[in-house]
Motif scaffolding. Sequence first.
Motif, PDB file in Angstrom:
ATOM      1  N   MET A 181       0.835  -1.207   0.000  1.00  0.00           N
ATOM      2  CA  MET A 181       0.000   0.000   0.000  1.00  0.00           C
ATOM      3  C   MET A 181       0.868   1.255   0.000  1.00  0.00           C
ATOM      4  O   MET A 181       0.546   2.237  -0.665  1.00  0.00           O
ATOM      5  N   ALA A 182       1.961   1.234   0.744  1.00  0.00           N
ATOM      6  CA  ALA A 182       2.857   2.395   0.778  1.00  0.00           C
ATOM      7  C   ALA A 182       3.406   2.661  -0.624  1.00  0.00           C
ATOM      8  O   ALA A 182       3.421   3.795  -1.098  1.00  0.00           O
ATOM      9  N   ARG A 183       3.837   1.574  -1.285  1.00  0.00           N
ATOM     10  CA  ARG A 183       4.377   1.743  -2.647  1.00  0.00           C
ATOM     11  C   ARG A 183       3.301   2.256  -3.602  1.00  0.00           C
ATOM     12  O   ARG A 183       3.558   3.117  -4.437  1.00  0.00           O
ATOM     13  N   GLU A 184       2.090   1.729  -3.467  1.00  0.00           N
ATOM     14  CA  GLU A 184       0.985   2.190  -4.333  1.00  0.00           C
ATOM     15  C   GLU A 184       0.726   3.682  -4.136  1.00  0.00           C
ATOM     16  O   GLU A 184       0.505   4.427  -5.082  1.00  0.00           O
ATOM     17  N   GLN A 185       0.748   4.103  -2.876  1.00  0.00           N
ATOM     18  CA  GLN A 185       0.495   5.522  -2.597  1.00  0.00           C
ATOM     19  C   GLN A 185       1.611   6.398  -3.175  1.00  0.00           C
ATOM     20  O   GLN A 185       1.352   7.491  -3.684  1.00  0.00           O
ATOM     21  N   ALA A 186       2.856   5.914  -3.077  1.00  0.00           N
ATOM     22  CA  ALA A 186       3.975   6.683  -3.632  1.00  0.00           C
ATOM     23  C   ALA A 186       3.828   6.801  -5.147  1.00  0.00           C
ATOM     24  O   ALA A 186       4.064   7.868  -5.725  1.00  0.00           O
ATOM     25  N   GLN A 187       3.409   5.692  -5.779  1.00  0.00           N
ATOM     26  CA  GLN A 187       3.206   5.732  -7.237  1.00  0.00           C
ATOM     27  C   GLN A 187       2.075   6.695  -7.605  1.00  0.00           C
ATOM     28  O   GLN A 187       2.177   7.447  -8.577  1.00  0.00           O
ATOM     29  N   ALA A 188       1.015   6.672  -6.816  1.00  0.00           N
ATOM     30  CA  ALA A 188      -0.111   7.579  -7.080  1.00  0.00           C
ATOM     31  C   ALA A 188       0.329   9.033  -6.917  1.00  0.00           C
ATOM     32  O   ALA A 188      -0.117   9.918  -7.653  1.00  0.00           O
ATOM     33  N   ALA A 189       1.219   9.280  -5.944  1.00  0.00           N
ATOM     34  CA  ALA A 189       1.737  10.642  -5.745  1.00  0.00           C
ATOM     35  C   ALA A 189       2.500  11.092  -6.983  1.00  0.00           C
ATOM     36  O   ALA A 189       2.305  12.203  -7.487  1.00  0.00           O
ATOM     37  N   VAL A 190       3.360  10.200  -7.488  1.00  0.00           N
ATOM     38  CA  VAL A 190       4.147  10.525  -8.682  1.00  0.00           C
ATOM     39  C   VAL A 190       3.221  10.775  -9.878  1.00  0.00           C
ATOM     40  O   VAL A 190       3.400  11.743 -10.628  1.00  0.00           O
ATOM     41  N   ALA A 191       2.210   9.927 -10.017  1.00  0.00           N
ATOM     42  CA  ALA A 191       1.279  10.066 -11.144  1.00  0.00           C
ATOM     43  C   ALA A 191       0.534  11.396 -11.075  1.00  0.00           C
ATOM     44  O   ALA A 191       0.271  12.026 -12.103  1.00  0.00           O
ATOM     45  N   ALA A 192       0.220  11.825  -9.844  1.00  0.00           N
ATOM     46  CA  ALA A 192      -0.581  13.051  -9.685  1.00  0.00           C
ATOM     47  C   ALA A 192       0.128  14.286 -10.217  1.00  0.00           C
ATOM     48  O   ALA A 192      -0.509  15.245 -10.658  1.00  0.00           O
ATOM     49  N   ILE A 193       1.479  14.270 -10.176  1.00  0.00           N
ATOM     50  CA  ILE A 193       2.195  15.473 -10.613  1.00  0.00           C
ATOM     51  C   ILE A 193       2.727  15.359 -12.037  1.00  0.00           C
ATOM     52  O   ILE A 193       3.545  16.184 -12.463  1.00  0.00           O
ATOM     53  N   ALA A 194       2.230  14.369 -12.785  1.00  0.00           N
ATOM     54  CA  ALA A 194       2.623  14.252 -14.196  1.00  0.00           C
ATOM     55  C   ALA A 194       2.446  15.578 -14.954  1.00  0.00           C
ATOM     56  O   ALA A 194       3.320  15.954 -15.744  1.00  0.00           O
ATOM     57  N   PRO A 195       1.336  16.326 -14.702  1.00  0.00           N
ATOM     58  CA  PRO A 195       1.154  17.587 -15.431  1.00  0.00           C
ATOM     59  C   PRO A 195       2.286  18.599 -15.238  1.00  0.00           C
ATOM     60  O   PRO A 195       2.436  19.519 -16.041  1.00  0.00           O
ATOM     61  N   LEU A 196       3.075  18.459 -14.174  1.00  0.00           N
ATOM     62  CA  LEU A 196       4.156  19.415 -13.951  1.00  0.00           C
ATOM     63  C   LEU A 196       5.339  19.185 -14.892  1.00  0.00           C
ATOM     64  O   LEU A 196       6.203  20.045 -15.038  1.00  0.00           O
ATOM     65  N   GLY A 197       5.388  17.994 -15.504  1.00  0.00           N
ATOM     66  CA  GLY A 197       6.513  17.688 -16.392  1.00  0.00           C
ATOM     67  C   GLY A 197       7.808  17.639 -15.619  1.00  0.00           C
ATOM     68  O   GLY A 197       7.822  17.217 -14.450  1.00  0.00           O
ATOM     69  N   PRO A 198       8.911  18.102 -16.240  1.00  0.00           N
ATOM     70  CA  PRO A 198      10.222  18.007 -15.577  1.00  0.00           C
ATOM     71  C   PRO A 198      10.288  18.794 -14.266  1.00  0.00           C
ATOM     72  O   PRO A 198      11.118  18.482 -13.409  1.00  0.00           O
ATOM     73  N   ARG A 199       9.412  19.810 -14.086  1.00  0.00           N
ATOM     74  CA  ARG A 199       9.426  20.573 -12.839  1.00  0.00           C
ATOM     75  C   ARG A 199       9.088  19.700 -11.627  1.00  0.00           C
ATOM     76  O   ARG A 199       9.373  20.053 -10.489  1.00  0.00           O
TER      77      ARG A 199
END
Lengths: 292, 292
Positions: B258-276
């Motif tokens: 679950m911790a890993r899933e949440q970390a992945q979801a966090a990363v996915a959420a900021i996809a719109p920021l691009g390299p920033r």
Amino acid sequence: MEAFLEEAGRRVDAALDSLLPPAQAEPRLLHEAVRYSVFAGGKRFRPALVLASAEACGLDPETVLPVACAVEAVHTYSLIHDDLPSMDNADWRRGWPTCHVRYGEAIAVLAGDALHDMAFEWILAAGDRLGPPERVLRVALDLATALGTGGMVGGQVLDLLAERGVVPAEWVPEIHRRKTGCLIRACARVGPLLSGREDELACLTAYGEHLGLAFQITDDVLDVVGEQEKLGKRTGSDQAASKVTFPRVFGLERAREMAREQAQAAVAAIAPLGPRGQLLAELARFVVERDR
Amino acid sequence: MEAFLEEAGRRVDAALDSLLPPAQAEPRLLHEAVRYSVFAGGKRFRPALVLASAEACGLDPETVLPVACAVEAVHTYSLIHDDLPSMDNADWRRGWPTCHVRYGEAIAVLAGDALHDMAFEWILAAGDRLGPPERVLRVALDLATALGTGGMVGGQVLDLLAERGVVPAEWVPEIHRRKTGCLIRACARVGPLLSGREDELACLTAYGEHLGLAFQITDDVLDVVGEQEKLGKRTGSDQAASKVTFPRVFGLERAREMAREQAQAAVAAIAPLGPRGQLLAELARFVVERDR
């Protein structure tokens, strides 16, 4: 004055009731404890002072209600924490068992923390209705400074240290200035800060400082000579706890005189306000004449 | 990531040192206790997140240091109060005796109160250097909301009630959301709130929510499998206190997942920021891989 305080109390109580989370919201125990302490019969002196300061500066007292409620919230937070077993260990306040007696120590600490926080939330959330953002910021900052280690929290520590004999009893004016005075001073400054009447900030600051001392010296005197029933708490508790108080350091009669002198100085400080200062002047006289 | 966290920690520590009242100022005991707890080896994860959020939104991290310090101050306040005898009764934290063990319970309560207050003082006093007043107001309000009864304080109450069996163990995600999640969420929102990038507030909010869960689940897991020396506190303490934790409710392996899933979801959420968003993404991965 009694009528003004009663009316102010009613308005503040209604505003508090709508600002505080409902007792049914989770965690219910916390919200219940918060409401229990807030509605345990406080005099609402500080919020009334906020309303009077606002009125003196030409503001509609209605608009500053979130600040008045915030000030009562932090006052309640300070009482809950001061009453804890590790501090004053008080079991009785305003005619009711104290928060930790009723809800346990953990909930009492957290109820105080919650009220401390709500104060800032209410001021900051009021936003435009309160005034331009830079003025709202200054009012919130003024409150934070009044509560800090140079103000209320620092005063409580000095008070504890004086009780243990670590800090000399002669510090009593400084202890009271921080513990009670800084918050009352902040209440008096709300009017000029929110109205932008910067030219009147100095005189209302001086008023607040004298009023704070007048208020606290009178509190000390009432703990010696007041009637337990009217005060709703055990009188003589300061002496029992070897608290440093004005009567103890200066004698009862001199303390009474000092309270009156401070009230007069408060009234003198707002002379520049002219008739706009009438309510504030009456409040200062009331503070030293009250019996509870 | 280790290098970024180390550098962020150094900058935050220097800023904390200059913002905190000197230990020699009265009341010295209080200021000593405050500094003792603030400099007791915290990871500075939350302030680092504030700096990373600011950088992702094009702000100079230097300007948001007062907010980063404020967040660390409230985190420290919460630890001091959580550790009190009436709550978790912890005697050991980050390899040092806890504040109440070292300075007594009264000073510990008041040191927590002082830090709670300083957080608002630092943000509000930073004023123009931080941004336009309406944005500073929103950041301070966001913090107040995160700390309130719908956030950190409410979470601590639910945690205590769960320990006593009054609230069911299944509430663990809600307890963690409030107790740890809300503050981490607020840290992640500092960048968009202060930069005025309102269009990026939603994705950084989602990032913060997932990151908060990832962080807390990992904390729970480390309490079961971590090394006492690296963590600087007794492991197994959650179990001993019958704390509701993710491993207890969902099992150790599922909790890790679950911790890993949440970390992945966090990363996915900021996809719109691009390299920033690169630094924030690395931070999310680090959170679940850390060993302390």
